[in-house]
Design an enzyme around this catalytic site. Structure first.
Site, PDB file in Angstrom:
ATOM      1  CB  THR A 132      -0.916   0.011   1.258  1.00 56.11           C
ATOM      2  OG1 THR A 132      -1.421   1.330   1.453  1.00 56.11           O
ATOM      3  CG2 THR A 132      -0.159  -0.381   2.530  1.00 56.11           C
ATOM      4  CD  GLU A 134      -2.331   5.139   4.417  1.00 54.12           C
ATOM      5  OE1 GLU A 134      -1.865   5.483   5.499  1.00 54.12           O
ATOM      6  OE2 GLU A 134      -3.019   5.895   3.708  1.00 54.12           O
ATOM      7  CE1 TYR A 156      -3.974  -1.820   5.790  1.00 54.60           C
ATOM      8  CE2 TYR A 156      -3.073   0.306   5.139  1.00 54.60           C
ATOM      9  CZ  TYR A 156      -3.620  -0.923   4.805  1.00 54.60           C
ATOM     10  OH  TYR A 156      -3.807  -1.238   3.468  1.00 54.60           O
ATOM     11  CE  LYS A 160      -2.158  -4.379   4.015  1.00 55.61           C
ATOM     12  NZ  LYS A 160      -2.522  -5.350   2.981  1.00 55.61           N
TER      13      LYS A 160
HETATM   14  P1  NDP Z   1     -11.510  -4.608   2.033  1.00 53.51           P
HETATM   15  O1  NDP Z   1     -11.457  -4.096   3.417  1.00 53.51           O
HETATM   16  O2  NDP Z   1     -12.670  -4.277   1.150  1.00 53.51           O
HETATM   17  O3  NDP Z   1     -11.397  -6.213   2.062  1.00 53.51           O
HETATM   18  C1  NDP Z   1     -10.573  -6.863   2.983  1.00 53.51           C
HETATM   19  C2  NDP Z   1     -10.829  -8.346   2.884  1.00 53.51           C
HETATM   20  O4  NDP Z   1     -10.015  -9.025   3.842  1.00 53.51           O
HETATM   21  C3  NDP Z   1     -12.274  -8.761   3.196  1.00 53.51           C
HETATM   22  O5  NDP Z   1     -12.616  -9.849   2.372  1.00 53.51           O
HETATM   23  C4  NDP Z   1     -12.187  -9.217   4.642  1.00 53.51           C
HETATM   24  O6  NDP Z   1     -13.188 -10.129   5.007  1.00 53.51           O
HETATM   25  C5  NDP Z   1     -10.838  -9.898   4.606  1.00 53.51           C
HETATM   26  N1  NDP Z   1     -10.234 -10.095   5.926  1.00 53.51           N
HETATM   27  C6  NDP Z   1     -10.010  -9.181   6.889  1.00 53.51           C
HETATM   28  N2  NDP Z   1      -9.386  -9.727   7.942  1.00 53.51           N
HETATM   29  C7  NDP Z   1      -9.203 -11.038   7.634  1.00 53.51           C
HETATM   30  C8  NDP Z   1      -8.647 -12.145   8.309  1.00 53.51           C
HETATM   31  N3  NDP Z   1      -8.125 -12.035   9.528  1.00 53.51           N
HETATM   32  N4  NDP Z   1      -8.623 -13.348   7.683  1.00 53.51           N
HETATM   33  C9  NDP Z   1      -9.173 -13.500   6.458  1.00 53.51           C
HETATM   34  N5  NDP Z   1      -9.728 -12.489   5.764  1.00 53.51           N
HETATM   35  C10 NDP Z   1      -9.745 -11.273   6.352  1.00 53.51           C
HETATM   36  O7  NDP Z   1     -10.140  -4.160   1.331  1.00 53.51           O
HETATM   37  P2  NDP Z   1      -9.840  -3.831  -0.207  1.00 53.51           P
HETATM   38  O8  NDP Z   1     -10.472  -4.847  -1.066  1.00 53.51           O
HETATM   39  O9  NDP Z   1     -10.093  -2.391  -0.446  1.00 53.51           O
HETATM   40  O10 NDP Z   1      -8.250  -4.005  -0.247  1.00 53.51           O
HETATM   41  C11 NDP Z   1      -7.655  -5.266  -0.556  1.00 53.51           C
HETATM   42  C12 NDP Z   1      -6.235  -5.296   0.001  1.00 53.51           C
HETATM   43  O11 NDP Z   1      -5.466  -4.254  -0.580  1.00 53.51           O
HETATM   44  C13 NDP Z   1      -6.136  -5.105   1.508  1.00 53.51           C
HETATM   45  O12 NDP Z   1      -5.065  -5.896   1.966  1.00 53.51           O
HETATM   46  C14 NDP Z   1      -5.794  -3.636   1.663  1.00 53.51           C
HETATM   47  O13 NDP Z   1      -5.105  -3.391   2.868  1.00 53.51           O
HETATM   48  C15 NDP Z   1      -4.916  -3.419   0.443  1.00 53.51           C
HETATM   49  N6  NDP Z   1      -4.917  -2.078  -0.113  1.00 53.51           N
HETATM   50  C16 NDP Z   1      -6.089  -1.457  -0.418  1.00 53.51           C
HETATM   51  C17 NDP Z   1      -6.081  -0.203  -0.970  1.00 53.51           C
HETATM   52  C18 NDP Z   1      -7.356   0.486  -1.348  1.00 53.51           C
HETATM   53  O14 NDP Z   1      -7.301   1.685  -1.623  1.00 53.51           O
HETATM   54  N7  NDP Z   1      -8.474  -0.198  -1.430  1.00 53.51           N
HETATM   55  C19 NDP Z   1      -4.817   0.507  -1.248  1.00 53.51           C
HETATM   56  C20 NDP Z   1      -3.635  -0.306  -1.005  1.00 53.51           C
HETATM   57  C21 NDP Z   1      -3.697  -1.542  -0.436  1.00 53.51           C
HETATM   58  P3  NDP Z   1     -14.680  -9.623   5.475  1.00 53.51           P
HETATM   59  O15 NDP Z   1     -15.405  -9.298   4.189  1.00 53.51           O
HETATM   60  O16 NDP Z   1     -15.197 -10.813   6.182  1.00 53.51           O
HETATM   61  O17 NDP Z   1     -14.464  -8.412   6.331  1.00 53.51           O
HETATM   62  P1  GDP Z   2      -6.600   5.799   3.730  1.00 46.09           P
HETATM   63  O1  GDP Z   2      -5.850   6.713   2.832  1.00 46.09           O
HETATM   64  O2  GDP Z   2      -6.275   4.359   3.516  1.00 46.09           O
HETATM   65  O3  GDP Z   2      -6.522   6.160   5.164  1.00 46.09           O
HETATM   66  O4  GDP Z   2      -8.150   5.879   3.241  1.00 46.09           O
HETATM   67  P2  GDP Z   2      -9.421   6.637   3.855  1.00 46.09           P
HETATM   68  O5  GDP Z   2     -10.426   6.705   2.763  1.00 46.09           O
HETATM   69  O6  GDP Z   2      -9.846   6.006   5.147  1.00 46.09           O
HETATM   70  O7  GDP Z   2      -8.886   8.107   4.200  1.00 46.09           O
HETATM   71  C1  GDP Z   2      -8.374   8.961   3.209  1.00 46.09           C
HETATM   72  C2  GDP Z   2      -8.101  10.326   3.837  1.00 46.09           C
HETATM   73  O8  GDP Z   2      -9.350  10.947   4.152  1.00 46.09           O
HETATM   74  C3  GDP Z   2      -7.286  10.283   5.128  1.00 46.09           C
HETATM   75  O9  GDP Z   2      -6.283  11.280   5.065  1.00 46.09           O
HETATM   76  C4  GDP Z   2      -8.316  10.641   6.206  1.00 46.09           C
HETATM   77  O10 GDP Z   2      -7.754  11.329   7.330  1.00 46.09           O
HETATM   78  C5  GDP Z   2      -9.236  11.551   5.428  1.00 46.09           C
HETATM   79  N1  GDP Z   2     -10.580  11.671   6.017  1.00 46.09           N
HETATM   80  C6  GDP Z   2     -11.211  12.822   6.329  1.00 46.09           C
HETATM   81  N2  GDP Z   2     -12.388  12.565   6.889  1.00 46.09           N
HETATM   82  C7  GDP Z   2     -12.521  11.222   6.941  1.00 46.09           C
HETATM   83  C8  GDP Z   2     -13.561  10.361   7.423  1.00 46.09           C
HETATM   84  O11 GDP Z   2     -14.583  10.796   7.929  1.00 46.09           O
HETATM   85  N3  GDP Z   2     -13.357   9.020   7.274  1.00 46.09           N
HETATM   86  C9  GDP Z   2     -12.223   8.512   6.712  1.00 46.09           C
HETATM   87  N4  GDP Z   2     -12.097   7.183   6.570  1.00 46.09           N
HETATM   88  N5  GDP Z   2     -11.213   9.312   6.266  1.00 46.09           N
HETATM   89  C10 GDP Z   2     -11.372  10.643   6.381  1.00 46.09           C
END
Ligand code: NDP
Ligand code: GDP
Length: 370
Positions: A132, A134, A156, A160
């Site tokens: 990520t 992050e 987080y 990662k």
């Molecule tokens: P989501 O939060 O939508 O999905 C996370 C998935 O992981 C869900 O299926 C969740 O299950 C599952 N999960 C969580 N904890 C566990 C566990 N302990 N064991 C098994 N499964 C688990 O994330 P995204 O699809 O948005 O992201 C996918 C991956 O990419 C993640 O690793 C995220 O950190 C990473 N990522 C995402 C970004 C983004 O902008 N979306 C950017 C960069 C990296 P359940 O549905 O049951 O909660």
């Molecule tokens: P992140 O980049 O993985 O932390 O994704 P998020 O969508 O959770 O947050 C993106 C940015 O939006 C971060 O800088 C947060 O601090 C900002 N932010 C501002 N208000 C909010 C809020 O109400 N919820 C979340 N999730 N983020 C917020």
């Protein structure tokens, strides 16, 4: 025909990736968690009755905190490719649950890599780690590339960081095809409801339909490089089709403030905003509405700040340099930010129109997100 195992298949990316791999003729296996309620909404359209012949899609109960379970699933599936997308993926929540986040997000990746090794699959199974942006955290340089130093700013991101390096280490130590996709924020109508983009588009839809008064947000100054999840899962697939395992940044190269995302999302629903004040006193007020069907009046405050949404340590600015992914993988995103906002707002308007209809016709629908 290839076999893929996707952890986190019930999440945003898992759903889009499963769809993509099925369209390419893969056998797709997914790890889903046991939950007291159905948690497969995003992939229900892919479900295939296991009693039928020629089934290409199968789910297994599992958890990244359970090594023996992971070993058993990987042994049974014998995957050509593993996409490790499972994670406690919310930055703010990781400050509340740092130990669990480390267990799932850091040690979870190690458990899968070890399972591949224990099962003697190091030459067969390719491994993708969902890394990520992050990781960049406190800004060292922009745009951020594969060579930019990391400085994680949340439990987080620190978890990662371990997963990133253990993936690199297993590649170097055991010659495994193990690599990281360093993906910048990517969104879609399937995005989790508490991430800022989806929180905003849901709020916009509900305000436009008269179902909610305002949205409370945190830091509006944060800048993110937002892309569409559909484009980003395509990059994941391309990374595992390469001859050699390398790490890639996936981003659009354009950054936008949360404030601007708010403005764009309201504008998409026909609501023009005016921002005033600063810091915790900032507000957005409706300046004009495009049609009498919009159920909010000019002069109404629709966005206010709640300090509860600030993070103890923030990532102020993310902007990625996707040149390596573009040149080596031939990856090219199809969506820009306006198209993403348009799709998300349209989808949430459709969702809440349905909910409102049910409510207005006498059914009570409790809103679990309030
Ligand atoms: P989501 O939060 O939508 O999905 C996370 C998935 O992981 C869900 O299926 C969740 O299950 C599952 N999960 C969580 N904890 C566990 C566990 N302990 N064991 C098994 N499964 C688990 O994330 P995204 O699809 O948005 O992201 C996918 C991956 O990419 C993640 O690793 C995220 O950190 C990473 N990522 C995402 C970004 C983004 O902008 N979306 C950017 C960069 C990296 P359940 O549905 O049951 O909660
Ligand atoms: P992140 O980049 O993985 O932390 O994704 P998020 O969508 O959770 O947050 C993106 C940015 O939006 C971060 O800088 C947060 O601090 C900002 N932010 C501002 N208000 C909010 C809020 O109400 N919820 C979340 N999730 N983020 C917020």
């Amino acid at each position: 025909m290839k076999t893929a195992l996707i952890t986190g298949i019930t999440g945003q990316d898992g759903a889009y990736l499963a769809e993509l791999l099925l369209s390419k003729g893969y056998h797709v296996h997914g790890v889903k968690r046991r939950s007291s309620m159905f948690n497969t909404d995003r992939i229900d359209h892919l479900y295939q009755d296991p009693h039928e012949s020629n089934v290409h899609f199968k789910l297994h109960y599992g958890d990244l905190t359970d090594s023996t379970n992971l070993i058993r699933i990987i042994q049974e599936v014998q995957p050509d490719e593993i996409y490790n997308l499972a994670a406690q993926s919310h930055v703010k929540v990781s400050f509340e649950t740092p130990e669990y986040t480390a267990n799932a997000d850091a040690i979870g990746a190690l458990r899968i890599l070890e399972a591949i090794r224990i099962l003697g699959l190091t030459k067969k199974t390719k491994f993708y780690q969902a890394s990520t942006s992050e990781l960049y955290g406190l800004v060292q340089e922009v745009p951020q590339s594969e060579r930019t130093p990391f400085y994680p700013r949340s439990p987080y991101a620190v978890a990662k960081l371990y997963a990133y390096w253990i993936t690199v280490n297993y590649r170097e130590a055991y010659g495994m095809f193990a690599m990281n996709g360093i993906l910048f924020n990517h969104e879609s109508p399937l995005r989790g409801e508490t991430f800022v983009t989806r929180k905003i588009t849901r709020g916009v839809a509900r305000i436009a339909l008269g179902m909610q008064d305002k949205i409370f947000l945190g830091n509006l100054d944060a800048q993110r490089d937002w892309g569409h999840a559909k484009d980003y899962v395509e990059a994941m697939y391309l990374m595992l089709q390469q001859e050699t395992a390398e790490d890639y940044v996936v981003a659009t190269g354009i950054t936008t403030t949360v404030r601007e995302f708010v403005r764009m999302a309201f504008a998409e629903a026909g609501i023009e905003l005016e921002f005033s004040g600063s810091g915790a006193d900032e507000k957005a007020v409706v300046k004009a509405v495009a049609s009498p069907d919009i159920k909010v009046q000019p002069g109404t405050v629709v966005v206010a700040i709640d300090a509860a949404y600030y993070r103890p340590t923030e990532v102020d600015l993310l902007i990625g340099d996707p040149i390596k992914a573009k040149t080596q993988l031939g990856w090219e995103p199809k969506y820009d930010l306006p198209a993403l906002v348009k799709e998300m707002v349209a989808s949430d308007l459709a969702l809440f129109r349905r909910e409102k209809l049910l409510k207005d016709q006498g059914f009570q629908v409790l809103n679990q997100y309030e």
